[in-house]
Enzyme design. Sequence first.
Site, PDB file in Angstrom:
ATOM      1  N   ASP A  10       0.866  -1.191   0.000  1.00 46.97           N
ATOM      2  CA  ASP A  10       0.000   0.000   0.000  1.00 46.97           C
ATOM      3  C   ASP A  10       0.897   1.234   0.000  1.00 46.97           C
ATOM      4  O   ASP A  10       2.084   1.149   0.311  1.00 46.97           O
ATOM      5  CB  ASP A  10      -0.916   0.016   1.234  1.00 46.97           C
ATOM      6  CG  ASP A  10      -1.860   1.228   1.222  1.00 46.97           C
ATOM      7  OD1 ASP A  10      -2.492   1.481   0.172  1.00 46.97           O
ATOM      8  OD2 ASP A  10      -1.946   1.951   2.233  1.00 46.97           O
ATOM      9  N   SER A  11       0.286   2.371  -0.315  1.00 49.13           N
ATOM     10  CA  SER A  11       1.038   3.626  -0.260  1.00 49.13           C
ATOM     11  C   SER A  11       1.374   4.000   1.187  1.00 49.13           C
ATOM     12  O   SER A  11       2.176   4.895   1.411  1.00 49.13           O
ATOM     13  CB  SER A  11       0.202   4.744  -0.881  1.00 49.13           C
ATOM     14  OG  SER A  11      -0.975   4.917  -0.110  1.00 49.13           O
ATOM     15  N   CYS A  73      -4.382  -1.667  -1.996  1.00 48.73           N
ATOM     16  CA  CYS A  73      -4.419  -0.260  -2.392  1.00 48.73           C
ATOM     17  C   CYS A  73      -5.230  -0.160  -3.673  1.00 48.73           C
ATOM     18  O   CYS A  73      -4.877  -0.778  -4.690  1.00 48.73           O
ATOM     19  CB  CYS A  73      -2.981   0.213  -2.636  1.00 48.73           C
ATOM     20  SG  CYS A  73      -2.861   1.891  -3.256  1.00 48.73           S
ATOM     21  N   ASN A  74      -6.324   0.586  -3.621  1.00 48.82           N
ATOM     22  CA  ASN A  74      -7.178   0.733  -4.807  1.00 48.82           C
ATOM     23  C   ASN A  74      -6.460   1.490  -5.922  1.00 48.82           C
ATOM     24  O   ASN A  74      -6.619   1.185  -7.092  1.00 48.82           O
ATOM     25  CB  ASN A  74      -8.448   1.503  -4.443  1.00 48.82           C
ATOM     26  CG  ASN A  74      -9.390   0.698  -3.570  1.00 48.82           C
ATOM     27  OD1 ASN A  74     -10.340   0.117  -4.049  1.00 48.82           O
ATOM     28  ND2 ASN A  74      -9.140   0.662  -2.274  1.00 48.82           N
ATOM     29  N   THR A  75      -5.686   2.501  -5.526  1.00 50.78           N
ATOM     30  CA  THR A  75      -5.027   3.351  -6.520  1.00 50.78           C
ATOM     31  C   THR A  75      -4.020   2.527  -7.325  1.00 50.78           C
ATOM     32  O   THR A  75      -3.985   2.596  -8.561  1.00 50.78           O
ATOM     33  CB  THR A  75      -4.333   4.530  -5.801  1.00 50.78           C
ATOM     34  OG1 THR A  75      -5.283   5.131  -4.916  1.00 50.78           O
ATOM     35  CG2 THR A  75      -3.831   5.553  -6.782  1.00 50.78           C
ATOM     36  N   GLU A 152      -2.907   9.170   7.495  1.00 47.59           N
ATOM     37  CA  GLU A 152      -1.443   8.998   7.623  1.00 47.59           C
ATOM     38  C   GLU A 152      -0.897   9.798   8.810  1.00 47.59           C
ATOM     39  O   GLU A 152       0.122   9.436   9.380  1.00 47.59           O
ATOM     40  CB  GLU A 152      -0.741   9.436   6.325  1.00 47.59           C
ATOM     41  CG  GLU A 152      -0.898   8.450   5.171  1.00 47.59           C
ATOM     42  CD  GLU A 152      -0.127   7.138   5.363  1.00 47.59           C
ATOM     43  OE1 GLU A 152       0.972   7.161   5.917  1.00 47.59           O
ATOM     44  OE2 GLU A 152      -0.670   6.080   4.961  1.00 47.59           O
ATOM     45  N   CYS A 183     -10.940   3.211  -1.102  1.00 47.09           N
ATOM     46  CA  CYS A 183      -9.550   3.469  -0.752  1.00 47.09           C
ATOM     47  C   CYS A 183      -9.342   2.759   0.581  1.00 47.09           C
ATOM     48  O   CYS A 183     -10.169   2.906   1.502  1.00 47.09           O
ATOM     49  CB  CYS A 183      -9.300   4.964  -0.594  1.00 47.09           C
ATOM     50  SG  CYS A 183      -7.706   5.353   0.155  1.00 47.09           S
ATOM     51  N   HIS A 185      -7.493   3.264   2.970  1.00 48.24           N
ATOM     52  CA  HIS A 185      -7.316   4.115   4.156  1.00 48.24           C
ATOM     53  C   HIS A 185      -8.671   4.474   4.799  1.00 48.24           C
ATOM     54  O   HIS A 185      -8.742   4.772   5.988  1.00 48.24           O
ATOM     55  CB  HIS A 185      -6.649   5.439   3.777  1.00 48.24           C
ATOM     56  CG  HIS A 185      -5.153   5.361   3.597  1.00 48.24           C
ATOM     57  ND1 HIS A 185      -4.572   4.738   2.515  1.00 48.24           N
ATOM     58  CD2 HIS A 185      -4.133   5.840   4.357  1.00 48.24           C
ATOM     59  CE1 HIS A 185      -3.243   4.849   2.620  1.00 48.24           C
ATOM     60  NE2 HIS A 185      -2.960   5.512   3.726  1.00 48.24           N
TER      61      HIS A 185
HETATM   62  N1  DGL Z   1      -4.764   3.281   0.233  1.00 49.72           N
HETATM   63  C1  DGL Z   1      -4.705   3.610  -1.124  1.00 49.72           C
HETATM   64  C2  DGL Z   1      -5.945   3.282  -1.893  1.00 49.72           C
HETATM   65  O1  DGL Z   1      -6.602   2.336  -1.543  1.00 49.72           O
HETATM   66  C3  DGL Z   1      -3.954   4.813  -1.588  1.00 49.72           C
HETATM   67  C4  DGL Z   1      -4.186   6.104  -0.952  1.00 49.72           C
HETATM   68  C5  DGL Z   1      -3.233   7.150  -1.456  1.00 49.72           C
HETATM   69  O2  DGL Z   1      -2.040   7.006  -1.211  1.00 49.72           O
HETATM   70  O3  DGL Z   1      -3.666   8.121  -2.084  1.00 49.72           O
HETATM   71  O4  DGL Z   1      -6.259   3.893  -2.861  1.00 49.72           O
END
Ligand code: DGL
Length: 271
Positions: A10-11, A73-75, A152, A183, A185
């Site tokens: 993940d990010s 992580c979706n992104t 974060e 997302c 997060h």
């Molecule tokens: N947790 C991530 C997601 O599911 C990325 C969030 C991010 O870094 O912008 O998209």
Amino acid sequence: MDNRPIGFLDSGVGGLTVVKELMRQLPHEEIVYIGDSARAPYGPRPADQIREYTWELVNFLLTKNVKMIVFACNTATAVAWEEVKAALDIPVIGVILPGSSAAIKATRHKKIGVIATPMTVTSDIYRKKVESLDPSVRVTSLACPRFVPLVESNETGSSLAKKVVYETLTPLKGRVDTLVLGCTHYPLLRPIIQNVMGPDVKLIDSGAETVRDISVLLNYFEINRSRELNHKQDVFYTTAGVASFQTIAENWLHQSISVEHVSLKEALSDE
Ligand code: DGL
């Protein structure tokens, strides 16, 4: 049987929402996690950069001899999952398909909302997936660029978080009966999101839904970890400070964990 760990990327700390569900459903599986908090958020970055960063995370996990990689992580899933999946010979799981299917099952009036990062919304991937599964469903997407920085920086309980979530989600109120937290997060903001959207809106946690798919694939490929192995050593790597990651992670997972700092440049140049 395959006793190697499952790799999660993940990010930042968002993928812990998937890990928490994995620990609940598949507690004997061993975990290697990499969160790129030093470069989070990914969501507002250009696709090429997200692709490059994601490959670095994938290559790092491969140095840890993982048997499967979960894009928590979706992104990263929206930008690089297809490409990574095609290139590797171990299973690679993304979070978007499981979230889409769960939302279709949950919606009562075929009005699904998706909240996600700017890149995930721009990619339009949720709408495409949902409409390919059920063309009669209406999908309304909304980018929430201010949510990830709140998570974060461990501010999910703050009055600022309440204000930001309220201001951001107001345009969606009354327009959807099901809301995908697109997302990983966002489940850390879940109580505030539910409060703003109202009790009748069903929230879908894309990451938690993914663990069902992980379980199916472990069985299908017969790569479950032996239940006879009692000891396991989960390791969480972060590209930023250990203390902040550890605080957020231990609060969220309700257990103490082992966190190490990693410099991806150094780790990958050793290879
Ligand atoms: N947790 C991530 C997601 O599911 C990325 C969030 C991010 O870094 O912008 O998209």
